[in-house]
Motif scaffolding. Structure first.
Motif, short mmCIF file in Angstrom:
data_model
loop_
_atom_site.label_atom_id
_atom_site.label_comp_id
_atom_site.label_asym_id
_atom_site.label_seq_id
_atom_site.Cartn_x
_atom_site.Cartn_y
_atom_site.Cartn_z
N THR A 30 0.36 -1.15 0.11
CA THR A 30 -0.18 0.08 -0.01
C THR A 30 1.00 1.39 0.45
OG1 THR A 30 -1.63 -0.77 1.49
CG2 THR A 30 -1.84 1.55 1.42
N LYS A 31 2.15 1.68 0.67
CA LYS A 31 2.61 2.79 1.23
C LYS A 31 3.06 2.78 -0.27
CE LYS A 31 6.52 4.46 3.87
NZ LYS A 31 7.64 3.83 5.16
N ASN A 32 3.87 1.56 -0.90
CA ASN A 32 5.10 1.67 -2.34
C ASN A 32 3.63 2.47 -3.44
OD1 ASN A 32 7.30 1.58 -4.03
ND2 ASN A 32 6.66 -0.91 -4.71
N ALA A 33 2.60 1.65 -3.64
CA ALA A 33 1.59 2.48 -4.95
C ALA A 33 1.21 3.53 -4.74
CB ALA A 33 0.51 0.96 -4.46
N SER A 38 1.16 9.27 -6.01
CA SER A 38 2.25 10.71 -5.10
C SER A 38 2.74 11.30 -6.11
CB SER A 38 1.70 10.22 -4.42
OG SER A 38 3.15 9.82 -3.22
N LYS A 39 3.30 10.26 -6.73
CA LYS A 39 4.72 11.71 -7.25
C LYS A 39 4.49 11.48 -8.45
CE LYS A 39 8.37 9.52 -4.73
NZ LYS A 39 10.09 8.41 -4.82
N LEU A 40 3.72 10.18 -9.58
CA LEU A 40 2.93 11.09 -10.58
C LEU A 40 2.53 11.86 -10.86
CD1 LEU A 40 2.81 6.72 -11.94
CD2 LEU A 40 4.35 8.30 -12.29
N LEU A 61 8.20 7.06 -21.44
CA LEU A 61 8.84 6.06 -19.82
C LEU A 61 9.07 5.76 -18.93
CD1 LEU A 61 9.77 2.86 -21.16
CD2 LEU A 61 12.70 4.71 -21.51
N SER A 62 9.39 6.59 -18.55
CA SER A 62 9.26 6.27 -16.92
C SER A 62 8.35 6.59 -15.95
CB SER A 62 10.14 8.31 -16.91
OG SER A 62 9.77 8.45 -14.73
N THR A 63 7.35 6.99 -16.16
CA THR A 63 5.67 6.61 -16.38
C THR A 63 5.40 5.63 -15.56
OG1 THR A 63 5.00 8.55 -16.46
CG2 THR A 63 3.42 7.65 -15.73
N ILE A 64 5.57 5.03 -17.35
CA ILE A 64 5.58 3.21 -17.17
C ILE A 64 5.91 2.08 -17.05
CG2 ILE A 64 5.24 0.94 -18.99
CD1 ILE A 64 5.00 3.46 -21.52
N GLU A 65 7.83 2.35 -16.60
CA GLU A 65 8.05 1.58 -15.36
C GLU A 65 7.69 1.74 -13.80
OE1 GLU A 65 12.53 3.30 -16.16
OE2 GLU A 65 12.52 1.57 -18.26
N SER A 66 6.97 2.89 -13.74
CA SER A 66 6.72 2.91 -13.03
C SER A 66 5.03 2.74 -12.45
CB SER A 66 6.13 5.04 -11.78
OG SER A 66 7.54 5.85 -12.18
N LEU A 67 4.53 2.54 -13.20
CA LEU A 67 3.37 1.97 -13.17
C LEU A 67 3.55 0.19 -13.68
CD1 LEU A 67 1.69 4.31 -15.22
CD2 LEU A 67 0.82 4.07 -13.24
N LEU A 68 4.40 -0.44 -14.13
CA LEU A 68 4.75 -1.20 -14.18
C LEU A 68 4.90 -1.98 -12.66
CD1 LEU A 68 6.81 -2.21 -17.46
CD2 LEU A 68 4.06 -3.21 -17.11
N SER A 69 6.20 -1.16 -12.13
CA SER A 69 6.97 -1.64 -10.82
C SER A 69 5.63 -2.11 -9.55
CB SER A 69 7.96 -0.69 -10.14
OG SER A 69 6.96 0.74 -9.43
#
Length: 245
Positions: A30-33, A38-40, A61-69
């Motif tokens: 929960t914290k990580n997501a 919030s950063k996006l 690309l940066s947003t995609i990698e964040s969402l994939l994580s």
């Protein structure tokens, strides 16, 4: 009367509205997501719509990698979908999981976009390696001494393998060249490479036709196994892209 006055003197206690959100996920998840979302600084509704439309204007690309994580697993989807309360009471991580989980193949869509953004550079790099490899390979095959050296290596290999299953071969794989510098004799500890060179030291046909070794430096840094791996990754990326479409 005193009792009534005493009761009237007690002020009404206001009901405090709770800000605690419900989550079906682990605290760390929960914290990580929530941290990533919030950063996006992009509303969940916009993120979901962009993934569905595969919108490259929103999803860089940066947003995609964040969402994939923070892409939800099937187990996490089962957890958040088991919630039957008010959606407003859910933590932002759970709400995002529920909404993105409604997109068919949301993970594949993100992977397809990531591949698409990297594909141009990947293909260019792969083609450059292949073109250089084929160019040097043509130069080697055109050398008059190339077949002679192949014949010598084949003879030595058959002699060493004797009557075993590996003996009596009509040819060998190119990776056998790597073994020439590894296999050494018991007496002088010289490798097969040294022995072949010494045996042909008086052969002008070989030593007078050796090209500039600098043209092979790049080739030596491109193992066949790496080219094979790169090709497999490109094929896998296209398969994911086609599936997302």
């Amino acid at each position: 009367v005193k009792h009534s006055e005493s009761m009237n003197a007690i002020p009404n206690t206001p009901k405090l509205k709770s800000n605690i959100k419900v989550t079906m996920l682990t605290p760390d998840r929960t914290k990580n997501a929530e941290l990533i979302l919030s950063k996006l600084k992009i509303p969940i509704s916009i993120i979901v719509e962009s993934i569905y439309k595969m919108d490259e204007k929103i999803l860089n690309l940066s947003t995609i990698e964040s969402l994939l994580s923070i892409s939800p697993t099937s187990a996490e989807m089962d957890l958040v979908n088991s919630y039957n309360g008010e959606i407003e009471s859910l933590a932002i991580s759970d709400r995002y999981f529920i909404e993105v989980g409604e997109i068919p193949g949301h993970y594949e869509r993100l992977m397809a976009l990531k591949f698409l953004m990297n594909s141009s550079e990947s293909f260019e790099d792969f083609n450059e390696k292949i073109e250089h490899f084929l160019k040097v390979l043509d130069e080697i095959q055109s050398l008059p001494v190339f077949k002679k050296l192949l014949y010598m290596i084949l003879v030595i290999g058959n002699y060493m393998n004797g009557i075993s299953s590996k003996g009596g071969a009509w040819g060998f794989k190119l990776d056998a060249f790597e073994k020439l510098g590894i296999i050494k004799g018991n007496l002088n500890k010289k490798s097969l490479t040294h022995l072949i060179m010494e045996f042909n030291s008086n052969d002008k046909e070989i030593f007078d036709n050796i090209p500039d070794p600098t043209i092979y430096e790049t080739l030596s840094r491109i193992p066949i196994s790496q080219l094979s791996t790169d090709l497999k990754e490109l094929k896998a990326g296209w398969a994911i892209f086609n599936k997302a479409l």
